[in-house]
Write a protein that holds these residues in place. Sequence first.
Motif, PDB file in Angstrom:
ATOM      1  N   ALA A 126       5.664   7.481   3.080  1.00  0.00           N
ATOM      2  CA  ALA A 126       4.712   7.987   4.279  1.00  0.00           C
ATOM      3  C   ALA A 126       3.557   7.823   3.793  1.00  0.00           C
ATOM      4  O   ALA A 126       2.777   8.654   4.384  1.00  0.00           O
ATOM      5  CB  ALA A 126       4.912   9.214   4.683  1.00  0.00           C
ATOM      6  N   ILE A 127       3.429   7.817   2.593  1.00  0.00           N
ATOM      7  CA  ILE A 127       2.126   7.969   1.643  1.00  0.00           C
ATOM      8  C   ILE A 127       1.867   6.456   1.727  1.00  0.00           C
ATOM      9  O   ILE A 127       2.280   5.462   1.137  1.00  0.00           O
ATOM     10  CB  ILE A 127       2.368   7.870   0.605  1.00  0.00           C
ATOM     11  N   ARG A 128       0.551   6.312   1.452  1.00  0.00           N
ATOM     12  CA  ARG A 128      -0.410   4.985   2.086  1.00  0.00           C
ATOM     13  C   ARG A 128      -1.482   5.393   1.141  1.00  0.00           C
ATOM     14  O   ARG A 128      -2.469   6.400   1.350  1.00  0.00           O
ATOM     15  CB  ARG A 128      -0.636   5.047   2.648  1.00  0.00           C
ATOM     16  N   LYS A 129      -1.664   4.512   0.057  1.00  0.00           N
ATOM     17  CA  LYS A 129      -2.670   4.010  -0.887  1.00  0.00           C
ATOM     18  C   LYS A 129      -3.845   3.269  -0.969  1.00  0.00           C
ATOM     19  O   LYS A 129      -3.489   2.271   0.382  1.00  0.00           O
ATOM     20  CB  LYS A 129      -1.867   3.526  -2.400  1.00  0.00           C
ATOM     21  N   GLY A 130      -5.203   3.782  -1.256  1.00  0.00           N
ATOM     22  CA  GLY A 130      -6.244   2.278  -0.786  1.00  0.00           C
ATOM     23  C   GLY A 130      -7.127   2.638  -1.637  1.00  0.00           C
ATOM     24  O   GLY A 130      -7.587   4.027  -2.466  1.00  0.00           O
ATOM     25  N   TRP A 131      -8.384   2.531  -2.082  1.00  0.00           N
ATOM     26  CA  TRP A 131      -9.642   1.547  -2.893  1.00  0.00           C
ATOM     27  C   TRP A 131     -10.862   2.089  -2.123  1.00  0.00           C
ATOM     28  O   TRP A 131     -10.529   1.085  -1.225  1.00  0.00           O
ATOM     29  CB  TRP A 131      -9.441   1.317  -3.642  1.00  0.00           C
ATOM     30  N   GLY A 132     -11.400   2.361  -2.850  1.00  0.00           N
ATOM     31  CA  GLY A 132     -13.108   2.186  -2.169  1.00  0.00           C
ATOM     32  C   GLY A 132     -13.770   2.878  -3.037  1.00  0.00           C
ATOM     33  O   GLY A 132     -14.115   3.195  -4.338  1.00  0.00           O
TER      34      GLY A 132
ATOM     35  N   ARG B 108       0.610  -1.121  -0.170  1.00  0.00           N
ATOM     36  CA  ARG B 108       0.295   0.231   0.066  1.00  0.00           C
ATOM     37  C   ARG B 108       0.827   0.759   0.057  1.00  0.00           C
ATOM     38  O   ARG B 108       0.721   2.561   0.471  1.00  0.00           O
ATOM     39  CB  ARG B 108      -0.966   0.018   1.256  1.00  0.00           C
ATOM     40  N   SER B 109       2.179   0.695   0.657  1.00  0.00           N
ATOM     41  CA  SER B 109       2.676   1.997   1.007  1.00  0.00           C
ATOM     42  C   SER B 109       3.635   3.056  -1.208  1.00  0.00           C
ATOM     43  O   SER B 109       3.918   2.466  -2.287  1.00  0.00           O
ATOM     44  CB  SER B 109       4.112   2.400   1.327  1.00  0.00           C
ATOM     45  N   ASP B 110       3.754   4.135  -1.277  1.00  0.00           N
ATOM     46  CA  ASP B 110       3.518   4.923  -2.801  1.00  0.00           C
ATOM     47  C   ASP B 110       5.667   5.149  -2.169  1.00  0.00           C
ATOM     48  O   ASP B 110       6.534   5.283  -1.388  1.00  0.00           O
ATOM     49  CB  ASP B 110       3.622   6.185  -1.865  1.00  0.00           C
ATOM     50  N   PRO B 111       6.675   3.881  -3.833  1.00  0.00           N
ATOM     51  CA  PRO B 111       7.893   3.571  -3.224  1.00  0.00           C
ATOM     52  C   PRO B 111       8.198   5.548  -3.345  1.00  0.00           C
ATOM     53  O   PRO B 111       9.224   5.378  -2.673  1.00  0.00           O
ATOM     54  CB  PRO B 111       8.157   3.595  -4.792  1.00  0.00           C
ATOM     55  N   ARG B 112       7.950   6.532  -3.711  1.00  0.00           N
ATOM     56  CA  ARG B 112       8.688   7.260  -3.863  1.00  0.00           C
ATOM     57  C   ARG B 112       8.369   7.856  -2.157  1.00  0.00           C
ATOM     58  O   ARG B 112       9.691   8.933  -1.937  1.00  0.00           O
ATOM     59  CB  ARG B 112       8.097   8.622  -4.941  1.00  0.00           C
ATOM     60  N   ASN B 113       8.037   8.018  -2.026  1.00  0.00           N
ATOM     61  CA  ASN B 113       7.150   8.465  -0.676  1.00  0.00           C
ATOM     62  C   ASN B 113       7.036   7.574   0.916  1.00  0.00           C
ATOM     63  O   ASN B 113       5.304   7.140   0.011  1.00  0.00           O
ATOM     64  CB  ASN B 113       6.683   9.476  -0.798  1.00  0.00           C
TER      65      ASN B 113
END
Length: 763
Positions: free
Chosen positions: A444-450, A437-442
């Motif tokens: 601290a950023i978590r991705k999610g889908w809804g 779920r994390s962004d390879p560039r940062n």
Amino acid sequence: MTKQDFRIVGKSVKRADVIEKVTGEGKYTGDYHMPGMLYGKIKRAEIAHAKITRIDVSRALAYPGVKAVLTHRDVPRVLHYGSPHPRSASCTKDQYILDDRVRFWGEGVAAVAAISEEVADEALDLIDVEHEPLPGVYDIDTAQAPDAPQLHDVGPGGNLVIPPVRIERGDVERGFAEADLILEGEFEGGRPVPTYMEPNVCVADWDGSNKLTFWTSTQTSFMVRGALAEVLGLPLNKVRVLVDHMGGGFGAKQDLFQHEFLCALLAKQCRRPVKMEFTRRETFIAGRSRHPFRMWLKQGFRKDGTLVARDMKIIFESGAYGSHSPGVTNVGTASATSLYRCENVRLDGRAVYTNTPISGAYRGYGVVQTYYALDIQMDEAAERLGIDPVEMRLKNAVREGDIAPSGHPIVGCGLEACISHGADAFDWAGKRNNPNRSDPRNPAIRKGWGIGCEMHGSSAYPGIKEQGNATVKMNEDGSVTLLTGAAGLGTGAHTALAQIVAEELGVTFESVSVVHGDTDVVPWDIGAFASHTTYLVGSAAKIAAAELRERVLARAAELLQESAENLGLVDGIITVRGNPGQSITLVEAMGPTRGVPSEHLIASGSYTPTKSYSFAAHFVEVAVDTETGIIECRKVMPVHDVGKVIHPIAAQGQIEGGIQQGIGHTLTEDYVIDRTNGRSLNAGLVDYKMPLSMDMPDIETIILEAAPDPGGPWGAKGVGEDPIIAIGPAICNAVHDAIGVRFHHYPITPEDVLKGLKARREQ
Ligand code: SMO
């Protein structure tokens, strides 16, 4: 529905009004200037609840350039609906044009007409108002307390706008007894404001026969006419309301505004035209917002995901006056019984007065609020039961023939199609099952889908018979004029109506022009709202065009000595089937030297619709920065069932615009009222955070013609309000997927995210 080759419908023809719009030549109400015109301004209260004890206008009247000043002593003391609307049938008349009492901070207490806006503004400062403060009610809990100060003497009392709406279906207690999982939660929403580009503006002019001509930026010109006539004591043919181009309305330009009455009265007193134009700040203070709300929702589910019971208490904050609260309460609550099927439903819905700005109609009319709660709790249930959110929705989605919020069986149900089609196109399963779920560039950023779902009615308000009207005229040169009362808010509705006429009649799109927005000329119209212009007026236009076509063909049949069934009419040319050499033009058949009675060249159509619903599922990807709390909406895939699309690019534009507004509602927009004194804290676009184009995600719109409604033109349904509804819960659900924090409110600010993450860490 028979298969048909369309020439014009379904194609993104060049919008008829678009050149005027982009070159700035289109005339908006603010562009009207008249010789001798004066400018009106409104003095606004600087207290939220008070009795006016003295109001002295002598200094203002003596100010050079001031032509008139009106206070509550100078205007008819007539109670009116803020919205003289069929949907407000149960509404209380609770507004005076000017009152000796103030019910919200910023309410108008006097009006000035002067030779310039500057002079009018300066004169406002010379009006001395003294008042006796009254105890204020600044939130829905205080408003409902047994000893609460009462805002109005009219209505059911207890600061209720209307008696509570109660719905009960099936056996709710038995449903809960059968449930394996019971969820209970409270949901809340802030006060988003429809920030249309064109602030409210009107111009009033009286002629020697005591007739009022009134230009105004309104969605509902015939209702403006009716309310002005009623309050001014005039017959309807002595009030002419005109609206040309509009820079948006989003529902909020359906009301009868205080400044509109005052503008007409100032012009009458001065015997000169008067223009009144809101500043952006005034659109916040004196415009209409979405109703803030609180909703308690309890639902029971079986292990397999089946929803078996739903119990709800919904409170909408009406603000100082009723406006659309009855309609919003009725529509929002009725909608809350649907979307996901449930046999056992109980609810209590209320609208409550407070000393805050007036809530009104805003795109998604009560449904935005209730579906936010339904779709977030549906996600929580899926999580608790270990069922995929898409599967969960497919299991519970309403289907063809289920009872709709309107009380009618649903005809043309495309909800399942939107969910399934979208899940494939979005690669839902692939994304949600991705453990990274994390962004390879940062990191601290978590991705999610809804996901979020919605349904919305065109012409679907319970208990109201709507009617669409259109008149189609053929001119001597074969060109065609469509007369319609439907306002063009900027969405391209008139283009769609012209497409429908051209298609049905058998002429080119370019040969049809649309005349609208003059109540002296066009047929009566209920107003442009409820996502119904294409569905309702489009159907009326189709009926009128079909009748005219029939007359043309009958006439041509005489001339050509052929039977009418054997004739075709395409692009204005009448041809004989099987004999391509033999053809005549429209002018040859119907032209001025042909002796055709003029009534044969004009046809009118009226249409009383059944109730229609459109459907959508929105799929969203968010990226949440766990250090700053900022939620970025990265990708949105809105999948909409519109039955039949008339103008694909205009429909797509509606959808993208709705997504932008919905992102604003969910993440940044909130018109904040100080809950201790009723003052507004961020009236204007400096402090009220609308998303900008840089905040827009990648939007991949999918328009499905999954479930045509036989009540609309070639199956077409509405698309106006739908796109703003499902995006909010989809974002909220995606945020949970990203960071494991569940929010029950909007807007979800970065502070909320950081607090939520902290609470989660400390758990
Ligand atoms: S909120 Mo709308 O214009 O029905």
